[in-house]
Design an enzyme around this catalytic site. Structure first.
Site, mmCIF file in Angstrom:
data_model
loop_
_atom_site.group_PDB
_atom_site.id
_atom_site.type_symbol
_atom_site.label_atom_id
_atom_site.label_comp_id
_atom_site.label_asym_id
_atom_site.label_seq_id
_atom_site.Cartn_x
_atom_site.Cartn_y
_atom_site.Cartn_z
ATOM 1 C CB SER A 1 -1.164 -0.087 1.197
ATOM 2 O OG SER A 1 -1.481 1.439 1.298
ATOM 3 C CE1 TYR B 1 -4.036 -2.210 5.184
ATOM 4 C CE2 TYR B 1 -3.617 0.319 4.416
ATOM 5 C CZ TYR B 1 -3.683 -1.258 4.120
ATOM 6 O OH TYR B 1 -3.634 -1.660 2.688
ATOM 7 C CE LYS C 1 -1.549 -4.375 3.368
ATOM 8 N NZ LYS C 1 -1.704 -5.597 2.776
#
Length: 341
Positions: A126, A150, A154
């Protein structure tokens, strides 16, 4: 002989489109999904679009015994790994859950893959690994950081994969940092169909346009952007799926590991996306400005040259197609729901 691919999270939004694209490219695909953010009906649509039944392993990436069993039952040539939790806002409120699924799940997957002799993997990363980037458009060489749990997961997963590959020969990795997927398959059979309250912009827009929600909440109009609202690099999900096929093709043809952004290289603000959707569909999208959300950043915009040079990939679908396909998918969903009633 066709090569067999394990597609984790393959019943989800991006995974389902990637599954269809992989089958159309000649791969045999098996899906692994626990349906925590996908619907079982998606697999029927996938079968219809693929023209054959796609096997599904129903279970969680967080269950190491289940993952080992999947590799014990099938011989895979490669993996495309989507299975992860993906909401920035949810990650802020439940970081431990994100660590368990996103990081722990990758550990389980790579351990079983290694034991089975499978060392070809395309990883769904991402743009959040760039944090709040100082370089816009952002190249893959930009400094890496995170603004939320988040993004932390990643970035951690990317670093884990790179260290695994450095520890032994034979690993071939495609790390794809993609920006903001939107749109739906032109058939209207698969699209963005999250379980529960959607976290991304387009699913909320279509719910407002259909009357399911009264208005769209726009979080922040005081960013340093032309209209004050956050800008994102939106890429049609079908383009994104094609990028994954190109990545897997390159890995399996022996071209070596790669790391690429997948985007269009064009920034669109929230208000511009609302305007584009209304122009493409003729539907009204009322909205209300709200304060910024924790963890959001002003602008994500991809430098897309590496994907072009390494994979021969360029996104071709524009905002109009993103909006039209999203609305067509929604109309088909509403029609199916009425028929079921």
């Amino acid at each position: 002989m066709s090569r067999r691919i394990l597609l984790t999270g393959g019943a989800g939004y991006i995974g389902s489109h990637c599954c269809v694209a992989l089958v159309q490219a000649g791969y045999d695909v098996e899906i692994l999904d626990n349906f925590s953010n996908a619907h079982a009906r998606a697999t029927d649509a996938i079968d219809l679009l693929c023209g054959r039944h796609i096997p599904v392993h129903h279970g969680s990436i967080t269950d190491p015994a289940f993952i080992a069993g999947v590799f014990g039952r099938s011989a895979f040539d490669g993996i495309v790994h989507f299975a992860a939790r993906k909401s920035v806002a949810d990650s802020v409120s439940d970081p431990i859950g994100y660590f368990e699924t996103n990081i722990g799940g990758l550990i389980n997957l790579t351990r079983s893959a290694r034991a089975a002799g499978v060392r070809t993997l395309v990883f769904s990363s991402s743009a959040t690994v760039y944090g709040a980037p100082d370089i816009v458009p952002t190249p893959e060489t930009a400094p890496l950081m995170f603004e939320n749990p988040y993004g932390f997961t990643k970035l951690t997963c990317e670093q884990m994969l790179q260290q695994i590959a450095a520890s032994e020969d034979g690993w071939s990795l495609g790390i794809l940092r993609y920006f903001n997927p939107v749109g739906a398959h032109p058939s209207g059979l698969i699209g963005d169909d999250p379980c529960g309250v959607p976290a991304n912009l387009m699913p909320i827009i279509v719910k407002v346009a259909s009357g399911e929600l009264a208005e769209l909440q726009v979080f922040g109009d005081d960013y340093d952007t032309p209209d004050g609202t956050g800008q994102r690099d939106y890429i049609h999900v079908s383009d994104l799926a094609e990028g994954h096929v190109r990545s897997l093709d390159a890995l399996l043809s022996g071209k070596g590991s790669h790391l690429c952004n997948l985007g269009r290289g064009q920034a669109t603000s929230v208000l511009e996306m609302i305007e584009a959707f209304e122009a493409a569909t003729g539907k009204s999208v009322p909205y209300r400005i709200r304060p910024r959300r924790p963890g959001d950043v002003p602008c994500y915009l991809a430098d897309v040259r590496a994907a072009r040079d390494i994979l021969g990939f360029t996104a071709t679908r524009g905002l109009d197609e993103m909006c039209r396909s999203s609305w067509y998918w929604t109309e088909q969903q509403l029609g199916r729901n009425r028929a079921a009633d």
